[in-house]
Scaffold this active site. Structure first.
Site, PDB file in Angstrom:
ATOM      1  N   CYS A  66       0.798  -1.363  -0.232  1.00  0.00           N
ATOM      2  CA  CYS A  66      -0.423   0.201  -0.084  1.00  0.00           C
ATOM      3  C   CYS A  66       0.665   1.427   0.009  1.00  0.00           C
ATOM      4  CB  CYS A  66      -1.087   0.286   0.939  1.00  0.00           C
ATOM      5  SG  CYS A  66       0.148  -0.191   2.784  1.00  0.00           S
ATOM      6  N   GLY A  67       0.329   2.233   0.448  1.00  0.00           N
ATOM      7  CA  GLY A  67       0.807   3.528  -0.274  1.00  0.00           C
ATOM      8  C   GLY A  67       2.642   3.737   1.471  1.00  0.00           C
ATOM      9  N   THR A  68       2.409   3.429   2.278  1.00  0.00           N
ATOM     10  CA  THR A  68       3.117   2.567   3.392  1.00  0.00           C
ATOM     11  C   THR A  68       3.786   0.935   3.513  1.00  0.00           C
ATOM     12  OG1 THR A  68       1.898   3.121   5.563  1.00  0.00           O
ATOM     13  CG2 THR A  68       2.773   4.964   4.345  1.00  0.00           C
ATOM     14  N   ILE A  70       2.180  -0.132   5.537  1.00  0.00           N
ATOM     15  CA  ILE A  70       1.606  -0.533   7.496  1.00  0.00           C
ATOM     16  C   ILE A  70       0.201  -0.649   6.912  1.00  0.00           C
ATOM     17  CG2 ILE A  70       1.205   1.092   9.603  1.00  0.00           C
ATOM     18  CD1 ILE A  70       3.022   2.641   8.994  1.00  0.00           C
ATOM     19  N   GLY A  71      -0.533  -0.090   6.693  1.00  0.00           N
ATOM     20  CA  GLY A  71      -2.340  -0.529   6.587  1.00  0.00           C
ATOM     21  C   GLY A  71      -2.357  -1.916   6.259  1.00  0.00           C
TER      22      GLY A  71
HETATM   23  C1  RB5 Z   1      -3.726   4.980   0.823  1.00  0.00           C
HETATM   24  O1  RB5 Z   1      -4.172   6.843   0.445  1.00  0.00           O
HETATM   25  C2  RB5 Z   1      -2.981   4.921   2.384  1.00  0.00           C
HETATM   26  O2  RB5 Z   1      -3.564   5.066   3.747  1.00  0.00           O
HETATM   27  C3  RB5 Z   1      -2.730   3.756   1.979  1.00  0.00           C
HETATM   28  O3  RB5 Z   1      -1.959   3.341   1.197  1.00  0.00           O
HETATM   29  C4  RB5 Z   1      -1.859   2.780   3.216  1.00  0.00           C
HETATM   30  O4  RB5 Z   1      -0.266   3.562   3.177  1.00  0.00           O
HETATM   31  C5  RB5 Z   1      -2.022   2.849   3.957  1.00  0.00           C
HETATM   32  O5  RB5 Z   1      -1.359   1.955   5.255  1.00  0.00           O
END
Ligand code: RB5
Length: 153
Positions: A66-68, A70-71
């Site tokens: 994902c972006g980081t 993390i999620g």
């Molecule tokens: C999406 O904008 C972003 O929140 C997701 O990709 C991620 O980085 C979440 O942890």
């Protein structure tokens, strides 16, 4: 070996880079989406697709972004039997295999550049779990959680 790939929009570009990289190496992949970087989607949905790929033995391991990172790694780690490691260099990638038997590699598409990501993937795929005392520890991850959930009613 078959590798599942999944990302949200924030990890899409990196997923495509890794897909081409694995294709060039002749490694079989299953792409669980997302299919573009323009439409905003929810990372837990894509974590789940990769996790089910592993739990249903469609793939041996998965790489999720994902972006980081993390999620999507937090989401994947909610499932028993899943050990998703968020890695940002070769050392963390290596140790996640040797000591944690990580079955999912997570990376941040907005954090890591394509060349470093390829090196991380190469490293992660080339190490095997050491077992021994590390096996006892990874077994506790699910057994302690199960103990907790069985006791709160
Ligand atoms: C999406 O904008 C972003 O929140 C997701 O990709 C991620 O980085 C979440 O942890």
């Amino acid at each position: 070996m078959k590798i599942g790939l999944a990302s949200d929009h924030g990890g899409f570009e990196l997923k495509e880079t890794i897909k081409n990289f694995l294709n060039e190496k002749g490694i079989e992949i299953v792409d669980y989406g997302t299919s573009n970087g323009n439409e905003s989607v929810d990372y837990p949905d894509y974590a789940k697709k990769a996790v089910l790929g592993i739990l249903k033995n469609e793939v041996d391991k998965a790489i999720i972004m994902c972006g980081t990172g993390i999620g999507i790694s937090i989401s994947a780690n909610k499932f028993p039997g899943i050990r998703a490691a968020l890695c940002w260099d070769s050392y963390t990638a290596k140790m996640s295999r040797l000591h944690n038997d990580a079955n999912i590699l997570a990376m941040g598409g907005r954090i890591i550049g394509p060349e470093l990501a390829k090196e991380i993937v190469d490293t992660w795929l080339s190490y095997e779990f050491e077992g021994g005392r590390h096996k006892r520890r990874i077994d506790k991850i699910d057994s302690l959680a199960k103990e907790y959930w069985n006791n709160i009613k």
